[in-house]
Motif scaffolding. Structure first.
Motif, PDB file in Angstrom:
ATOM      1  N   TYR A   8       0.827  -1.208   0.000  1.00 58.10           N
ATOM      2  CA  TYR A   8       0.000   0.000   0.000  1.00 58.10           C
ATOM      3  C   TYR A   8       0.859   1.255   0.000  1.00 58.10           C
ATOM      4  CZ  TYR A   8      -3.041   3.719   1.668  1.00 58.10           C
ATOM      5  OH  TYR A   8      -3.715   4.881   1.802  1.00 58.10           O
ATOM      6  N   TYR A  45       0.942   4.015  -2.838  1.00 61.01           N
ATOM      7  CA  TYR A  45       0.550   5.371  -2.426  1.00 61.01           C
ATOM      8  C   TYR A  45       1.605   6.385  -2.806  1.00 61.01           C
ATOM      9  CZ  TYR A  45      -0.695   9.326   0.549  1.00 61.01           C
ATOM     10  OH  TYR A  45      -1.015  10.573   1.014  1.00 61.01           O
ATOM     11  N   GLU A  88       1.565   6.939  -6.591  1.00 67.19           N
ATOM     12  CA  GLU A  88       0.426   7.752  -6.994  1.00 67.19           C
ATOM     13  C   GLU A  88       0.571   9.194  -6.550  1.00 67.19           C
ATOM     14  OE1 GLU A  88      -2.833   4.089  -6.805  1.00 67.19           O
ATOM     15  OE2 GLU A  88      -2.990   5.855  -5.488  1.00 67.19           O
ATOM     16  N   ILE A 142      -6.058  12.131  -1.169  1.00 68.58           N
ATOM     17  CA  ILE A 142      -6.393  10.708  -1.295  1.00 68.58           C
ATOM     18  C   ILE A 142      -7.703  10.603  -2.025  1.00 68.58           C
ATOM     19  CG2 ILE A 142      -6.899   8.595  -0.034  1.00 68.58           C
ATOM     20  CD1 ILE A 142      -5.232   9.640   2.245  1.00 68.58           C
ATOM     21  N   ASP A 178      -8.100   4.957  -3.080  1.00 68.13           N
ATOM     22  CA  ASP A 178      -7.310   4.727  -1.857  1.00 68.13           C
ATOM     23  C   ASP A 178      -8.203   4.322  -0.697  1.00 68.13           C
ATOM     24  OD1 ASP A 178      -5.176   7.503  -2.709  1.00 68.13           O
ATOM     25  OD2 ASP A 178      -5.002   5.371  -3.239  1.00 68.13           O
ATOM     26  N   LYS A 231      -9.252   0.735  -1.123  1.00 75.74           N
ATOM     27  CA  LYS A 231      -8.162  -0.196  -0.770  1.00 75.74           C
ATOM     28  C   LYS A 231      -8.020  -0.335   0.731  1.00 75.74           C
ATOM     29  CE  LYS A 231      -5.450   0.582  -4.961  1.00 75.74           C
ATOM     30  NZ  LYS A 231      -4.172   1.104  -5.502  1.00 75.74           N
TER      31      LYS A 231
END
Length: 333
Positions: free
Chosen positions: A9, A13, A16, A26, A30, A33
């Motif tokens: 993750y 993250y 991204e 976010i 996100d 997830k």
């Protein structure tokens, strides 16, 4: 799994975030997830969590109580059975003791008048000048029957003494040559009358055993007399002696092996287990042979009391070999 998911993750993250610039916002992906990861770990912990026993096994308490009840019932039955066996053993021991005491007392009571009968018969026999042939035969029958009955009483008394643990033995160095001569001296008239040949070994004076001298003579006389009485007309009795080794509690012990072999009719295989039981006779001709059937039983008990062994091998219609093993006297050599 937690660390791997967290690392995955974080990496996604960061990528991204770098793609979007420094905004640090976010998006909905996100959030999805994060929710999926949370739900996954929530159910994972539910799966690995150990439920209470009351939930998985609602009847555990009942099973335990039933098992305990069954164990207690089994213990009570075992105790009851053990008590019954102990009581039965005590009753059997008391009955055996009473039997031995009865036989001992009856033997003594019978021997007293029987000795008087034999004594008067011998006195009558000494007055031979005043007796006719018929009277001599009658007196001889009285003496023969009296001696036979006295022998039976003595043998029964010996059995009672052994069973009661009152048989006293004097274990000493016994020269086998002297013991053998004494026993053969008593048997030779019977062998001569039956037409049986006695083949005996040549023994050196230093061939000795540890035994009760009187009882050893009695054992050998029993074996010799059986070999002669149950033999064929014109048969043979062969006596052999040899030193053998026996296992004795992890050690080896020297024993003197004495074997008495006859050419008689032998013993059937189905009668092997009864050979050393008292009052057992196995041949069709036994009714016409003098004896009571207790000699081998007494011999076995006496040999074992002297620390020895006794046994036999037999082939029906061929012959038998009865053997005795007694501790060899090392000092005799």
């Amino acid at each position: 799994v937690l660390l791997l998911s967290r690392s995955t993750y974080d990496c996604s993250y960061i990528r991204e975030t770098e793609d979007r610039g420094t905004s640090g916002k976010i998006d909905n992906n996100d959030i999805v997830k994060i929710i999926i990861i949370f739900v996954f770990f929530f159910f994972f912990f539910l799966m690995i969590r150990r439920p209470p026993r009351s939930t998985l096994f609602p009847y555990t308490t009942l099973f335990r109580s039933q098992l305990k009840l069954a164990q207690e019932n089994l213990e009570m039955r075992v105790k009851k059975r053990t008590h019954e066996l102990i009581r039965a053993k005590e009753e059997a021991d008391n009955a055996n003791k009473s039997k031995s005491e009865f036989l001992a007392r009856m033997s003594h009571e019978l021997r007293t008048p029987l000795n008087a009968v034999l004594g008067f018969g011998q006195l009558l026999q000494m007055d031979d000048d005043n007796l006719n042939d018929e009277q001599r035969v009658a007196i001889e029958h009285i003496l023969i029957g009296g001696r036979h009955l006295l022998q039976l009483i003595n043998e029964v008394l010996d059995i009672a003494r052994v069973d009661a643990g009152e048989m006293e033995l004097i274990i000493e160095t016994a020269p086998l040559n002297d013991v053998m001569d004494t026993a053969l001296l008593l048997i030779r008239p019977l062998a001569l009358n039956q037409g049986v040949t006695l083949n005996t070994p040549s023994l050196t004076p230093d061939c000795c055993v540890r035994a009760d001298l009187q009882r050893l003579v009695q054992v050998l006389v029993n074996l010799f007399s059986n070999a002669v009485k149950y033999n064929r007309k014109g048969g043979e009795v062969t006596v052999d002696c040899a030193v053998v080794m026996r296992d004795n509690g992890g050690s080896r012990k020297r024993m003197l092996h004495i074997a008495v072999t006859d050419t008689g009719i032998g013993i059937r295989e189905e009668d092997y287990d009864k050979v050393f039981e008292p009052f057992q006779r196995f041949t069709l001709q036994a009714e016409n042979i003098e004896g009571t059937g207790v000699g081998l039983s007494i011999s076995k008990k006496m040999v074992e009391l002297m620390g020895g062994y006794i046994g036999f091998e037999s082939q029906y219609e061929t012959g038998s070999t009865f053997w005795v093993e007694l501790p060899f006297d090392e000092t005799g050599t």
